[in-house]
Design an enzyme around this catalytic site. Structure first.
Site, PDB file in Angstrom:
ATOM      1  N   LYS A 120       0.763  -1.263  -0.037  1.00 40.05           N
ATOM      2  CA  LYS A 120       0.060   0.016  -0.004  1.00 40.05           C
ATOM      3  C   LYS A 120       0.669   1.352   0.103  1.00 40.05           C
ATOM      4  CE  LYS A 120      -4.105  -1.850   1.719  1.00 40.05           C
ATOM      5  NZ  LYS A 120      -5.571  -1.277   2.410  1.00 40.05           N
ATOM      6  N   LYS A 201      -4.595 -12.302  -7.067  1.00 36.01           N
ATOM      7  CA  LYS A 201      -5.887 -12.192  -6.081  1.00 36.01           C
ATOM      8  C   LYS A 201      -7.067 -11.607  -6.820  1.00 36.01           C
ATOM      9  CE  LYS A 201      -6.372 -10.712  -2.221  1.00 36.01           C
ATOM     10  NZ  LYS A 201      -6.384 -10.237  -0.790  1.00 36.01           N
ATOM     11  N   LYS A 204     -11.155  -5.880  -5.568  1.00 33.81           N
ATOM     12  CA  LYS A 204     -12.348  -4.814  -5.776  1.00 33.81           C
ATOM     13  C   LYS A 204     -11.554  -3.969  -6.634  1.00 33.81           C
ATOM     14  CE  LYS A 204     -12.423  -3.852  -0.882  1.00 33.81           C
ATOM     15  NZ  LYS A 204     -13.407  -4.334   0.233  1.00 33.81           N
TER      16      LYS A 204
END
Ligand code: TRP
Length: 331
Positions: A120, A201, A204
């Site tokens: 992140k 993976k 969203k």
């Protein structure tokens, strides 16, 4: 202690989800399905972790609105407020209070090694200090409820390990205060992969919308997404995630949705088309009742359930936080 019997773990289960968009099939099969199933054997507490969502820049109101939607999703998916507690993190102030003590027990070096932080901090322009200390708040979430077992997806393994480590370190200094939890990661399905890029993976924030199946997708979109799922050219249906990631992912989706295993599912197919069609049908069987329940839940119902959940969670959190305050011996 969490003990496993044939029907699953027992004791107190706790888990959380960030309110950052509608729940997708990867979240569901990778973790949330277990929250629902565990309700038979555990005493469950489930939390929409709104404060965690502020660790990256947000517009005013954005997180609040998403919090209501996440709660609606969880109720529709089958979190049952009669059997479990469903609440919003910011409604129970002890989370941030205990998070401070967890930051004090966490080592800088151990936080720096967290892969979620590394990922992140590379993908955001503004790297907040909260993104770095995020696991300390997560540890507080878990530890405030004397949690035995934390059902999570495979990507959260490291954060639960961290939680165990800080709890043990805190206990070593202040006595036997915090219950050291275990994680529960489902054997298969913990990693449902992106349908277009099966090396990643399902998420969203995927590059292509086609890669992710959302619970808000229409039936025809779900069928289309599975039909267009990436496979390979050798035409053989076999579970081999290394050399056949796309096909193996489809087998995994099918198996987890049906509660079987991907290797034996493979035996039933000789072509990709029927596998895709059956995977779509298995997914639709899960999605249809969830979509129906979602429509039936109005805002008022969801808010009332969350208010009641917060009261029940607060009672427990207050008890544990008081124990912590007593153990560190504040004036
Ligand atoms: N970090 C988790 C995620 O990104 C969300 C989370 C916050 C969580 N607190 C938690 C998960 C406590 C389990 C238990 O998915």
């Amino acid at each position: 202690m969490a003990t496993e019997n044939q029907s699953g773990p027992s004791g107190r289960a706790f888990s959380g989800i960030q309110p950052t968009g509608t729940i997708h099939l990867g979240n569901y099969l990778g973790a949330i399905k277990n929250w629902v199933d565990f309700q038979d054997t555990t005493d469950g507490i489930y939390c929409v972790v709104d404060l965690h969502a502020f660790s990256v820049p947000r517009e005013p109101g954005e997180v609040g609105a998403a919090t209501l939607e996440a709660a609606r999703d969880l109720l529709a998916i089958g979190i049952d407020p009669e059997r479990s507690i469903l609440f919003v993190q910011s409604d129970v102030r002890q989370h941030t209070e205990l998070a401070w003590f967890m930051q004090c027990s966490a080592a800088f070096g151990e936080l720096r090694r967290m892969t979620q932080f590394k990922d992140k901090s590379e993908s955001n322009d503004f790297v907040s200090a909260a993104l770095f200390t995020y696991p300390a708040l997560q540890a507080a979430d878990i530890l405030l409820y004397d949690t035995d077992v934390v059902p999570v997806g495979d990507d959260q393994r490291q954060h639960v390990e961290f939680t165990r480590d800080v709890a043990q370190r805190f206990n070593a200094t202040y006595g036997d205060v915090l219950v050291v939890p275990e994680h529960y990661i489902p054997p298969a399905g913990a990693r449902i992969m992106d349908l277009q890029h099966p090396e990643n993976k399902m998420s969203k924030s995927a590059v292509s919308e086609l890669g992710t199946i959302f619970f808000t997708d229409s039936e025809s979109d779900i069928i289309k997404k599975l039909k267009k799922a990436v496979t390979d050219n050798d035409g053989e249906v076999r579970f081999d995630p290394e050399s056949k990631p796309g096909v193996s992912n489809l087998l995994n989706v099918l198996a987890v949705a049906k509660g079987t295993d991907p290797v034996s599912e493979a035996e039933g197919y000789s072509q990709y088309g029927p596998l895709k069609a059956d995977a779509a049908e298995a997914v639709l069987e899960i999605v249809r009742p969830i979509q129906k329940r979602r429509q039936e839940l109005d805002d008022g119902d969801v808010r009332a359930i969350l208010a009641d959940g917060a009261d029940r969670a607060r009672a427990k959190a207050t008890e544990v936080m008081d124990r912590v305050r007593g153990a560190v011996q504040l004036l």
